[in-house]
Write an enzyme that holds these catalytic residues in place. Structure first.
Site, PDB file in Angstrom:
ATOM      1  N   TYR A  94       0.904  -1.273  -0.398  1.00  0.00           N
ATOM      2  CA  TYR A  94      -0.281   0.297  -0.347  1.00  0.00           C
ATOM      3  C   TYR A  94       1.313   1.315   0.295  1.00  0.00           C
ATOM      4  O   TYR A  94       0.620   2.397  -0.341  1.00  0.00           O
ATOM      5  CB  TYR A  94      -0.891   0.234   1.397  1.00  0.00           C
ATOM      6  CG  TYR A  94      -2.176  -0.669   0.348  1.00  0.00           C
ATOM      7  CD1 TYR A  94      -3.798  -0.441  -0.330  1.00  0.00           C
ATOM      8  CD2 TYR A  94      -1.956  -2.167   1.067  1.00  0.00           C
ATOM      9  CE1 TYR A  94      -4.209  -0.481  -0.467  1.00  0.00           C
ATOM     10  CE2 TYR A  94      -3.553  -2.967   1.013  1.00  0.00           C
ATOM     11  CZ  TYR A  94      -4.843  -2.445   0.444  1.00  0.00           C
ATOM     12  OH  TYR A  94      -5.836  -3.084  -0.070  1.00  0.00           O
ATOM     13  N   GLU A 136      -8.826  -6.580   4.482  1.00  0.00           N
ATOM     14  CA  GLU A 136      -7.682  -7.582   3.734  1.00  0.00           C
ATOM     15  C   GLU A 136      -7.691  -8.679   4.861  1.00  0.00           C
ATOM     16  O   GLU A 136      -7.499 -10.407   4.971  1.00  0.00           O
ATOM     17  CB  GLU A 136      -7.070  -7.135   3.115  1.00  0.00           C
ATOM     18  CG  GLU A 136      -8.106  -7.123   1.560  1.00  0.00           C
ATOM     19  CD  GLU A 136      -6.929  -6.106   0.514  1.00  0.00           C
ATOM     20  OE1 GLU A 136      -6.054  -6.190   1.098  1.00  0.00           O
ATOM     21  OE2 GLU A 136      -7.759  -5.150  -0.306  1.00  0.00           O
TER      22      GLU A 136
END
Length: 401
Positions: A94, A136
């Site tokens: 990310y 997630e």
């Protein structure tokens, strides 16, 4: 994020509508130039067609439009989370994405990208990243805790190849360690990874699990592509057809996805499949037939002709053993025998089906245009949108609900 920053994000919505795809295209080029190793994770076929750039642009736009209440996007974020987990996207990815996204905003917008806009989008991205990582993490934990569960890539052996039609072949995949696997929910998919020598890259593609849920193996049913100008997705499918033999190894991630069979007691179910979109639906139908359903079932499938009609005998056998299952097949090219067997002239036209169920749960899978057309016809027949579930293979571009 404060109100002023939310207002700044909202003010960029018109810019994203106009320049969103240019921004995401620049972003991917920039990220891959700095991190070429990520090409082994991302689907380069969807990159080449532009589908991934378009899908990301739509997602960024939707996030900006709902920045005051991103919770309304949770169903879509969960769908994206399932795709990310299937490709082994982890928290460490990310910051990389964030850095290149913010840099791309600055480079694409130029002087229009003020310091305030860049700061607001950096905060907005980090907020979204935290949300996605939380989603997630929950999915990864759930995958690990299931019987036979795992996360990441697990080696499987091809135990059997079965030709289902002139185009579709099934691969029966068993774990190399001999242990159990997660019993998938009908409709879910797995990611399969192979090394493509022509690209020098590992590439993954999602395939629906076409077997009845069990704890021992997965079956995927793959269409061979005959277009001489193959995209990378076609290269993966054809690699399986042409080079993967019984006994060979492939890597899989655990079954995942939220296009799943959720039958309601006594409510009829209608399956409408086009092309290789038959694969998740055959798992659903066979699972229901195995469990001896109490509700009426309708199977609708068009294809060019009987040579490309996958799972023809399977559905025929189920219909012969279940008076509550009716099937309606459409061929573009009909023979006299086809007509005697009750096959209808294609292309698919729901109005040609006598006593078509108007009160039912509907599951649609196939090419994007096919899904959109069937969804439109169902809505025209008075079917409520929340009774229709569909799965678009690849990056989600349809927005029908």
């Amino acid at each position: 994020m404060n109100n002023s920053q939310r207002e700044i994000i909202t003010a960029t919505v018109p810019i994203l509508r106009e320049h969103g795809v240019a921004l995401t295209t620049h972003f991917y080029k920039r990220m891959f130039s700095h991190h070429p190793d990520l090409k082994n994770i991302f689907n380069m076929g969807n990159q080449k067609t532009g589908k991934q750039q378009q899908a990301l642009a739509m997602a960024v736009l939707a996030y900006a439009e709902h920045i005051a209440n991103p919770g309304v996007l949770l169903p879509e974020l969960h769908r994206i989370g399932h795709k990310h987990v299937s490709l082994e996207i982890r928290p460490e990815h990310y910051p990389i994405v964030g850095n290149h996204l913010i840099a791309s905003i600055k480079e694409v917008l130029g002087e229009a990208a003020s310091l305030e806009i860049l700061e607001a989008w950096e905060i907005a991205y980090n907020q979204l990243a935290d949300l996605m990582m939380g989603i997630e993490a929950g999915i990864y934990k759930d995958q690990t805790n299931k019987k036979g569960g795992w996360t990441g890539w697990r080696p499987f052996r091809v135990k059997e190849k079965v030709k289902e039609s002139d185009e579709i072949t099934s691969f029966y995949l068993y774990p190399c360690d001999g242990e159990n696997v997660i019993s998938h929910i009908p409709g879910q998919f797995i990611s399969l990874r192979v090394f493509l020598p022509d690209l020098g890259l590992n590439q993954a593609r999602q395939y629906s699990v076409s077997s009845v849920p069990n704890e021992h193996y997965y079956r995927i049913s793959v269409k061979k592509e005959f277009n001489p100008n193959l995209n990378i997705n076609g290269m993966i499918s054809n690699f399986l057809h042409d080079h993967i033999q019984t006994g060979d190894l492939v890597d899989l991630t655990a079954p995942i996805g939220n296009f799943t069979l959720e039958p309601k007691k006594g409510v009829p179910i209608t399956f409408i499949s086009g092309g290789v979109g038959v694969t998740p639906l055959i798992s659903m139908l066979q699972s229901l037939s195995f469990d001896k359903p109490s509700q009426p079932l309708t199977w609708v499938h068009p294809c060019r002709n009987q040579t490309v009609h996958a799972f023809k005998e399977d559905v025929k056998s189920m219909a012969e053993n279940n008076p509550d299952l009716s099937q309606h097949i459409f061929y573009d090219a009909l023979t006299e025998k086809d007509e005697k067997d009750g096959v209808l002239q294609g292309p698919l036209d729901l109005n040609k089906i006598e006593a078509f169920p108007k009160e039912s749960q509907y599951y649609i899978c196939g090419p994007a245009g096919f899904i959109a057309q069937q969804h439109k016809e169902l809505i025209a027949k008075g079917v409520p949108g929340d009774a229709i579930s569909f799965e678009e293979f690849g990056p989600q571009l349809l927005n029908l609900n």
